[in-house]
Design an enzyme around this catalytic site. Structure first.
Site, short mmCIF file in Angstrom:
data_model
loop_
_atom_site.label_atom_id
_atom_site.label_comp_id
_atom_site.label_asym_id
_atom_site.label_seq_id
_atom_site.Cartn_x
_atom_site.Cartn_y
_atom_site.Cartn_z
N LYS A 117 -67.88 8.37 82.15
CA LYS A 117 -67.60 9.31 83.23
C LYS A 117 -68.81 9.84 83.83
CE LYS A 117 -62.78 10.14 82.67
NZ LYS A 117 -61.39 11.15 82.61
N LYS A 200 -61.15 -1.20 82.21
CA LYS A 200 -59.86 -0.42 82.07
C LYS A 200 -59.08 -0.22 83.10
CE LYS A 200 -59.69 4.03 81.26
NZ LYS A 200 -59.48 5.28 80.42
N LYS A 203 -57.23 5.37 86.82
CA LYS A 203 -56.78 6.26 88.13
C LYS A 203 -57.88 6.63 89.07
CE LYS A 203 -55.67 10.11 84.95
NZ LYS A 203 -54.33 10.49 84.29
P1 TYM Z 1 -55.74 10.15 80.30
O1 TYM Z 1 -55.12 11.32 81.39
O2 TYM Z 1 -56.93 9.47 80.71
O3 TYM Z 1 -54.67 9.12 79.93
C1 TYM Z 1 -53.21 9.56 79.45
C2 TYM Z 1 -52.86 8.49 78.28
O4 TYM Z 1 -52.63 7.12 78.99
C3 TYM Z 1 -53.54 6.21 78.21
N1 TYM Z 1 -54.07 5.18 79.28
C4 TYM Z 1 -53.91 3.74 79.09
N2 TYM Z 1 -53.18 3.13 77.96
C5 TYM Z 1 -53.40 1.79 78.12
N3 TYM Z 1 -54.20 1.12 79.09
C6 TYM Z 1 -54.80 2.01 80.23
N4 TYM Z 1 -55.55 1.40 81.04
C7 TYM Z 1 -54.86 3.39 80.01
N5 TYM Z 1 -55.43 4.49 80.92
C8 TYM Z 1 -54.81 5.42 80.12
C9 TYM Z 1 -54.49 7.04 77.54
O5 TYM Z 1 -55.05 6.56 76.48
C10 TYM Z 1 -53.80 8.25 77.28
O6 TYM Z 1 -52.95 8.11 76.25
N6 TYM Z 1 -58.20 12.93 76.88
C11 TYM Z 1 -56.89 12.21 77.46
C12 TYM Z 1 -55.82 13.30 77.36
C13 TYM Z 1 -55.38 14.28 76.32
C14 TYM Z 1 -55.06 14.41 75.19
C15 TYM Z 1 -55.12 15.50 74.45
C16 TYM Z 1 -54.26 13.04 74.76
C17 TYM Z 1 -56.07 15.89 76.47
N7 TYM Z 1 -55.68 16.27 75.44
C18 TYM Z 1 -54.28 15.57 73.25
C19 TYM Z 1 -53.77 13.12 73.26
C20 TYM Z 1 -53.78 14.64 72.57
C21 TYM Z 1 -56.98 11.53 78.59
O7 TYM Z 1 -58.04 11.85 79.29
O8 TYM Z 1 -56.16 10.75 78.81
#
Ligand code: TYM
Length: 342
Positions: A117, A200, A203
């Protein structure tokens, strides 16, 4: 570790716009399924994580509501589970600070998401983007959560949370925090870009053609799948034969996850057929899956005050769990806690 903690699920998603099929298959859909088997599950719109990169305030507000609507449209029942936004529960920020004093700089330096990032100009990244994983650890540990369903890209962060919990317990000589388990299951724990099978689906990818957004209409979904990169070969006999064909494998994985079939069974039923036949079948499957969700999101968004009420009530319920854990944490750390009860 000998102490056992009651099972509690926690997961979060950033409200940074454009929820993708990756978020849906890797996270949202699985949350809906998990909720029914759980005693207690918390799902959090992590708005404080979102501002680690610049967010226009008006857009952030609508992204928070949109994500909340998406959680509900994907099956989260806000009565059964606790659905809330992070910034309404101050325990996250407070525990985040304490845990940032436990985590080591060397540990954060290893985080691949920060490297991705921050890009080339790391000096210009926000301090929040760097310390992001300590806030994520606080999200999980403020509830003594034991299980964290996520996509594959978040595994490293959940493992870091375990390291932070273990060091806290060790340093203070008390088994206070559980070591949470990442739960990474299904055929689509890593949905890849439609333009590049080694990246990957995200968004934040500048190309909208690289991803399917949850709010894309049927035409957009069909067009993106039709234009998705593949190779000239037909589908093979066995899934294992897709190993060196990342784009083709990705489309098969997406199909398998949507259809709830094993990738091997998907390949067997299309064996020998070209992608020009597979893609329309995949597009139809994706549209039939996503169209009702999109419609439900739109319906819920027509009542923003209703969404805000759900978030407010969820935050109250979340705070009721986190606050006693925070009080105890302050005590363990040695802070003096002498304000009259409010
Ligand atoms: P974030 O917002 O990027 O993504 C949310 C969830 O979607 C999953 N994900 C994917 N899974 C499969 N293929 C993909 N291309 C893909 N893109 C995203 C992510 O693995 C995630 O489960 N740091 C985290 C948010 C967070 C969090 C937490 C998660 C903050 N605190 C505590 C669990 C527990 C994040 O940026 O996810």
């Amino acid at each position: 570790m000998s102490k056992t903690f009651p099972r509690r699920v926690f997961s979060g998603i950033q409200p940074s716009g454009n929820l993708t099929l990756g978020n849906y298959l890797g996270a949202l859909r699985r949350f809906g399924e998990m909720q029914d088997a759980e005693n207690e599950a918390l799902f959090c719109v992590v708005d404080m994580h979102a501002i680690t990169v610049w967010q226009d305030p008006a857009k952030l507000r609508s992204a928070i509501r949109e994500l909340t609507a998406a959680f509900i449209a994907c099956g989260i029942d806000p009565q059964r589970s606790i659905l809330f936004n992070q910034s309404q529960v101050p325990a996250h920020a407070e525990l985040g600070w304490i845990l940032s004093c436990i985590a080591r700089i060397g540990w954060l330096n290893r985080m691949t998401q920060f490297k991705d990032k921050a890009g080339k100009d790391r000096e210009a990244a926000s301090v929040g983007l760097y310390s992001y994983p300590t806030l994520m650890a606080a999200d999980i540990l403020a509830y003594h959560a034991t299980h964290v369903p996520v996509g594959d890209d978040q595994k490293q962060h959940v493992e870091l949370t375990r390291d932070i919990a273990a060091k806290f317990n060790h340093d203070y000589g008390i088994e206070f925090f559980p070591l949470p388990e990442p739960v990474i299951e299904g055929a689509a724990t890593r949905v890849m870009s439609l333009r590049d099978g080694t990246k990957k689906m995200s968004k934040s990818d500048p190309s909208d053609m690289s991803r399917i957004n949850l709010r894309d209409d049927a035409d957009a979904i069909a067009q993106k799948i039709r234009k998705a990169r593949t190779d000239p070969d037909p589908l093979p006999e066995r899934y294992a034969d897709l190993e060196s064909r990342p784009e083709a494998r990705n489309l098969v994985n997406i199909y398998a996850a949507l259809a709830d079939e094993e990738p091997d069974a998907v390949v067997a039923s299309f064996a020998g057929r070209p992608f020009s036949e597979f893609k329309p079948a995949l597009a139809e499957l994706a549209v039939s899956h996503l169209a009702p969700i999109t419609a439900r999101i739109e319906e819920l968004l027509a009542d923003p005050a209703g969404i805000d009420r759900i978030l407010g009530e969820g935050a109250d319920r979340a705070a009721a769990i986190a606050e006693p854990i925070l009080d105890r944490t302050r005590e363990i750390v040695g802070f003096v806690n002498s304000r009259p009860a409010r």
